[in-house]
Design a protein around this motif. Sequence first.
Motif, PDB file in Angstrom:
ATOM      1  N   LEU A  34       0.813  -1.210   0.000  1.00 40.38           N
ATOM      2  CA  LEU A  34       0.000   0.000   0.000  1.00 40.38           C
ATOM      3  C   LEU A  34       0.849   1.264   0.000  1.00 40.38           C
ATOM      4  CD1 LEU A  34      -3.041   0.659   0.011  1.00 40.38           C
ATOM      5  CD2 LEU A  34      -2.884   0.936   2.479  1.00 40.38           C
ATOM      6  N   TYR A  35       2.080   1.200   0.525  1.00 39.29           N
ATOM      7  CA  TYR A  35       2.901   2.414   0.487  1.00 39.29           C
ATOM      8  C   TYR A  35       3.345   2.647  -0.960  1.00 39.29           C
ATOM      9  CZ  TYR A  35       7.154  -0.577   0.830  1.00 39.29           C
ATOM     10  OH  TYR A  35       8.154  -1.495   0.628  1.00 39.29           O
ATOM     11  N   ARG A  36       3.273   3.903  -1.365  1.00 37.89           N
ATOM     12  CA  ARG A  36       3.532   4.253  -2.759  1.00 37.89           C
ATOM     13  C   ARG A  36       3.731   5.757  -2.849  1.00 37.89           C
ATOM     14  NH1 ARG A  36      -1.593   3.962  -1.316  1.00 37.89           N
ATOM     15  NH2 ARG A  36      -3.283   5.029  -2.431  1.00 37.89           N
ATOM     16  N   ARG A  37       4.199   6.207  -4.014  1.00 36.69           N
ATOM     17  CA  ARG A  37       4.517   7.627  -4.198  1.00 36.69           C
ATOM     18  C   ARG A  37       3.747   8.152  -5.402  1.00 36.69           C
ATOM     19  NH1 ARG A  37       9.532   6.890  -4.112  1.00 36.69           N
ATOM     20  NH2 ARG A  37       9.710   7.209  -1.856  1.00 36.69           N
ATOM     21  N   HIS A  81       4.042  10.950  -0.459  1.00 40.02           N
ATOM     22  CA  HIS A  81       4.582   9.681   0.002  1.00 40.02           C
ATOM     23  C   HIS A  81       3.514   9.058   0.910  1.00 40.02           C
ATOM     24  CE1 HIS A  81       8.614  11.206  -1.240  1.00 40.02           C
ATOM     25  NE2 HIS A  81       8.174  12.345  -0.719  1.00 40.02           N
ATOM     26  N   MET A  82       2.752   8.103   0.395  1.00 42.93           N
ATOM     27  CA  MET A  82       1.665   7.487   1.156  1.00 42.93           C
ATOM     28  C   MET A  82       2.226   6.293   1.930  1.00 42.93           C
ATOM     29  SD  MET A  82      -0.644   9.604   0.257  1.00 42.93           S
ATOM     30  CE  MET A  82      -2.106   8.885   1.006  1.00 42.93           C
ATOM     31  N   LEU A  83       2.131   6.346   3.259  1.00 38.09           N
ATOM     32  CA  LEU A  83       2.794   5.378   4.123  1.00 38.09           C
ATOM     33  C   LEU A  83       1.820   4.345   4.680  1.00 38.09           C
ATOM     34  CD1 LEU A  83       5.216   7.615   6.225  1.00 38.09           C
ATOM     35  CD2 LEU A  83       5.502   6.705   3.917  1.00 38.09           C
ATOM     36  N   ASP A  84       2.386   3.233   5.112  1.00 37.32           N
ATOM     37  CA  ASP A  84       1.671   2.156   5.791  1.00 37.32           C
ATOM     38  C   ASP A  84       2.343   1.966   7.145  1.00 37.32           C
ATOM     39  OD1 ASP A  84       0.713  -0.240   6.796  1.00 37.32           O
ATOM     40  OD2 ASP A  84       0.934  -1.355   4.922  1.00 37.32           O
ATOM     41  N   THR A  85       1.696   2.456   8.209  1.00 36.13           N
ATOM     42  CA  THR A  85       2.300   2.361   9.547  1.00 36.13           C
ATOM     43  C   THR A  85       1.674   1.249  10.385  1.00 36.13           C
ATOM     44  OG1 THR A  85       0.776   4.026  10.469  1.00 36.13           O
ATOM     45  CG2 THR A  85       2.862   4.814   9.548  1.00 36.13           C
ATOM     46  N   LEU A 111      11.319   5.244   1.602  1.00 36.71           N
ATOM     47  CA  LEU A 111      10.992   6.636   1.898  1.00 36.71           C
ATOM     48  C   LEU A 111      12.238   7.512   1.873  1.00 36.71           C
ATOM     49  CD1 LEU A 111       8.940   8.772   2.726  1.00 36.71           C
ATOM     50  CD2 LEU A 111       9.236   8.052   5.106  1.00 36.71           C
ATOM     51  N   LEU A 112      13.321   7.053   2.489  1.00 38.17           N
ATOM     52  CA  LEU A 112      14.558   7.850   2.501  1.00 38.17           C
ATOM     53  C   LEU A 112      15.126   8.003   1.087  1.00 38.17           C
ATOM     54  CD1 LEU A 112      16.291   6.478   5.723  1.00 38.17           C
ATOM     55  CD2 LEU A 112      14.819   8.484   5.461  1.00 38.17           C
ATOM     56  N   ASP A 113      15.025   6.963   0.266  1.00 42.88           N
ATOM     57  CA  ASP A 113      15.437   7.092  -1.140  1.00 42.88           C
ATOM     58  C   ASP A 113      14.580   8.125  -1.852  1.00 42.88           C
ATOM     59  OD1 ASP A 113      17.398   5.195  -0.848  1.00 42.88           O
ATOM     60  OD2 ASP A 113      16.255   3.554  -1.743  1.00 42.88           O
ATOM     61  N   GLY A 114      13.290   8.134  -1.557  1.00 45.26           N
ATOM     62  CA  GLY A 114      12.397   9.120  -2.164  1.00 45.26           C
ATOM     63  C   GLY A 114      12.763  10.541  -1.793  1.00 45.26           C
ATOM     64  N   PHE A 115      13.183  10.749  -0.539  1.00 38.50           N
ATOM     65  CA  PHE A 115      13.650  12.075  -0.129  1.00 38.50           C
ATOM     66  C   PHE A 115      14.876  12.489  -0.953  1.00 38.50           C
ATOM     67  CE2 PHE A 115      11.972  11.388   4.476  1.00 38.50           C
ATOM     68  CZ  PHE A 115      10.700  11.795   4.086  1.00 38.50           C
ATOM     69  N   ARG A 158      14.954   8.674  12.592  1.00 41.06           N
ATOM     70  CA  ARG A 158      15.600   8.311  11.329  1.00 41.06           C
ATOM     71  C   ARG A 158      14.895   8.974  10.140  1.00 41.06           C
ATOM     72  NH1 ARG A 158      15.855   3.218  14.009  1.00 41.06           N
ATOM     73  NH2 ARG A 158      14.029   2.439  12.865  1.00 41.06           N
ATOM     74  N   ILE A 159      13.570   9.029  10.168  1.00 40.63           N
ATOM     75  CA  ILE A 159      12.840   9.668   9.073  1.00 40.63           C
ATOM     76  C   ILE A 159      13.128  11.165   9.050  1.00 40.63           C
ATOM     77  CG2 ILE A 159      10.556  10.158   8.139  1.00 40.63           C
ATOM     78  CD1 ILE A 159      11.503   7.202   7.932  1.00 40.63           C
ATOM     79  N   THR A 160      13.104  11.789  10.221  1.00 39.60           N
ATOM     80  CA  THR A 160      13.374  13.229  10.298  1.00 39.60           C
ATOM     81  C   THR A 160      14.796  13.534   9.821  1.00 39.60           C
ATOM     82  OG1 THR A 160      11.864  13.410  12.183  1.00 39.60           O
ATOM     83  CG2 THR A 160      13.380  15.239  11.805  1.00 39.60           C
ATOM     84  N   LYS A 161      15.761  12.767  10.302  1.00 41.33           N
ATOM     85  CA  LYS A 161      17.146  12.965   9.851  1.00 41.33           C
ATOM     86  C   LYS A 161      17.257  12.730   8.347  1.00 41.33           C
ATOM     87  CE  LYS A 161      21.904  11.523  10.890  1.00 41.33           C
ATOM     88  NZ  LYS A 161      22.303  11.214   9.511  1.00 41.33           N
ATOM     89  N   GLY A 162      16.470  11.781   7.826  1.00 43.76           N
ATOM     90  CA  GLY A 162      16.505  11.497   6.401  1.00 43.76           C
ATOM     91  C   GLY A 162      16.108  12.673   5.547  1.00 43.76           C
ATOM     92  N   TRP A 163      15.048  13.394   5.964  1.00 43.01           N
ATOM     93  CA  TRP A 163      14.677  14.543   5.122  1.00 43.01           C
ATOM     94  C   TRP A 163      15.624  15.720   5.322  1.00 43.01           C
ATOM     95  CZ3 TRP A 163       9.739  14.169   8.317  1.00 43.01           C
ATOM     96  CH2 TRP A 163       9.619  15.174   9.271  1.00 43.01           C
ATOM     97  N   LEU A 164      16.251  15.798   6.506  1.00 43.07           N
ATOM     98  CA  LEU A 164      17.250  16.851   6.704  1.00 43.07           C
ATOM     99  C   LEU A 164      18.504  16.566   5.882  1.00 43.07           C
ATOM    100  CD1 LEU A 164      16.919  17.414  10.550  1.00 43.07           C
ATOM    101  CD2 LEU A 164      16.210  18.986   8.741  1.00 43.07           C
ATOM    102  N   ASP A 165      18.988  15.329   5.915  1.00 36.26           N
ATOM    103  CA  ASP A 165      20.179  14.976   5.153  1.00 36.26           C
ATOM    104  C   ASP A 165      19.958  15.153   3.651  1.00 36.26           C
ATOM    105  OD1 ASP A 165      21.427  14.356   7.507  1.00 36.26           O
ATOM    106  OD2 ASP A 165      21.252  12.177   7.282  1.00 36.26           O
ATOM    107  N   ALA A 166      18.733  14.869   3.189  1.00 30.80           N
ATOM    108  CA  ALA A 166      18.422  14.993   1.765  1.00 30.80           C
ATOM    109  C   ALA A 166      18.107  16.429   1.363  1.00 30.80           C
ATOM    110  CB  ALA A 166      17.235  14.092   1.417  1.00 30.80           C
ATOM    111  N   LYS A 167      18.079  17.319   2.368  1.00 26.69           N
ATOM    112  CA  LYS A 167      17.758  18.733   2.122  1.00 26.69           C
ATOM    113  C   LYS A 167      16.396  18.876   1.426  1.00 26.69           C
ATOM    114  CE  LYS A 167      22.513  20.476   2.007  1.00 26.69           C
ATOM    115  NZ  LYS A 167      23.063  19.295   2.696  1.00 26.69           N
ATOM    116  N   VAL A 168      15.430  18.104   1.932  1.00 16.06           N
ATOM    117  CA  VAL A 168      14.056  18.242   1.447  1.00 16.06           C
ATOM    118  C   VAL A 168      13.604  19.676   1.682  1.00 16.06           C
ATOM    119  CG1 VAL A 168      11.667  17.558   1.901  1.00 16.06           C
ATOM    120  CG2 VAL A 168      13.458  15.817   1.707  1.00 16.06           C
TER     121      VAL A 168
END
Length: 580
Positions: free
Chosen positions: A325-328, A338-342, A377-381, A424-434
């Motif tokens: 179900l998760y998809r972009r 970014h539609m997530l499945d939690t 998700l991190l690759d998508g960022f 990890r998700i928050t750091k991921g968008w910061l590292d990717a400079k989203v």
Amino acid sequence: MADAGPSRPTNPVLPSGRALDRRSFLVTSGLAAGTAVAVTGVPGTAHAAAWEPAGRRGPGALPASPFTLGVASGDPDHDGFVLWTRLALNPLAEDGLGGMPARTFPVEWQIASDERFRRIVRRGVAAARPESAHSVHVELNGLRPGREYWYRFRVAGHVSPVGLTRTAPRSDSFGPALTMAFVSCSQFEHGYFTAYRRLAEEQPDLVLHLGDYQYEYKKGVYTIPGGNVRDHEGPETVTLATYRQRHAQYKSDLDLQAAHAAAPWLVVFDDHEVENNWADEVPEAGSDTPDAADFRKRRAAAFKAYYENMPLRRSSVPKNYDMRLYRRIRWGRLANFHMLDTRQFRDDQACGDGYKDCADASNPARSITGAAQEKWLLDGFRRSGARWDVLGQQVFFAQRDNTAGPVKKTSMDSWDGYVASRDRITKGWLDAKVRNPVVLTGDVHAHWASDLKANYDDPASAVVGSELVCSSITSGGDGADSDPATHPFLKINPHLKFYNNQRGYVLTRIGKDELKADFKTLPYVRTPGATASVKATFVIEDRVPGVKQTYLRPYAAPRVGVKSERDIIQETIENETARP
């Protein structure tokens, strides 16, 4: 079906005085099952014979229109989308098959570039098979980007309601500003789906449903003060037949049908589409209970029924008890969704669930997304070139401590129960400079707006993103207006900027320079017909993380005898902690 509340009009109309433009035409005249729109040939364009709603006699005849569940579209991209319908003569049939004959029906479909279907651009035939509960998914491509399209179906001489959908802009184009609404939590028994009707009248380009589209309980189990206003049909949903029946009961609601027909949807489930507070292969009762042995079967049944009743692509077809179900979804250069499945990949809730002071919530090995989805998700960022990166997901992302002082009590069912995963998700968008990370959330039956922080325990920590949380459509009943100045959560958590406990939805307008969010509320849902109004407006500016309030409707104190705000807040916490 018992109904303790007043009956809803069978032919709802828009408020008097509203212009009947191309979309209000859809919401009113296009909703009655069997509605036909005359088609005439236009020189130089594709055209077809008029679709008249004349019942066909003979072997393929049906005694009435089977389009009782409406139509829908979803998962748009720049050149296509998914069209959906499901045939049902008797939506509440106990076997979950909608009273349909046990044979395959050829269902014709049409797409037009105008609401009168004078210019047919695509047409075809899809098979509605009994093994799929006579659902139809038409996955299309090759259409023009950034365009509106109208669609409809026909079977055995019966014509469906008309739906309006659209394609996303080209991948190299921003396109115009996007009007997007997001919703969650529609408990059929707790109220009427008026908020869906009001959402349809907003004429959105896109709708996100963030979970709890339907609820699993049998009638009388999940009740609200004053009693439920209408009842679920059938037992608690456990089998494929009961999940199909429950989806059909919800889809029979005309207000929900209006919202589906008004725009393409992006959907993700939360817990109640299966069972309250489930986690991966662990049922609510826990991994060491008799329920655990049968939970895979229950999950497989719920997923199959979910796919059958949602406008999802073939990539989301369930495989046994798993479902991708998760998809972009890319909306040109303007936004990535970014539609997530939690639910499906999370570790079980820590410390027995509920609001807890729980050391295990910070265990770095714990995840709410699972490793594969986190990497995706991190690759998508890292690959994103969008102006806005929007996470459509289910449960509260920001920290939400409900006690003052050094002891921290947070919800183990939310991202607070998976602190390292959130970090990890928050750091991921910061590292990717989203450029502009925005989290959209449902689940908690109240409106919230918050800043996202690098460190929630340090008030001076940097603001690194924004979260918008929508209230429920009905879950929890009417609720009440709220005074943000007195809410204890807002005092304990200074990064939380807004709260309201009425029902409603969030309407956003996403442009290149800002994202504007109107928190829409309804004064009641126990009876139909309420109007929607803006309780608060927040703006997120381009390259400026965090939410800025630009409007707040003054607080209206409750009448004498009505519950206090503190009582309602406590009920909200208890409801999130242990729903029945």
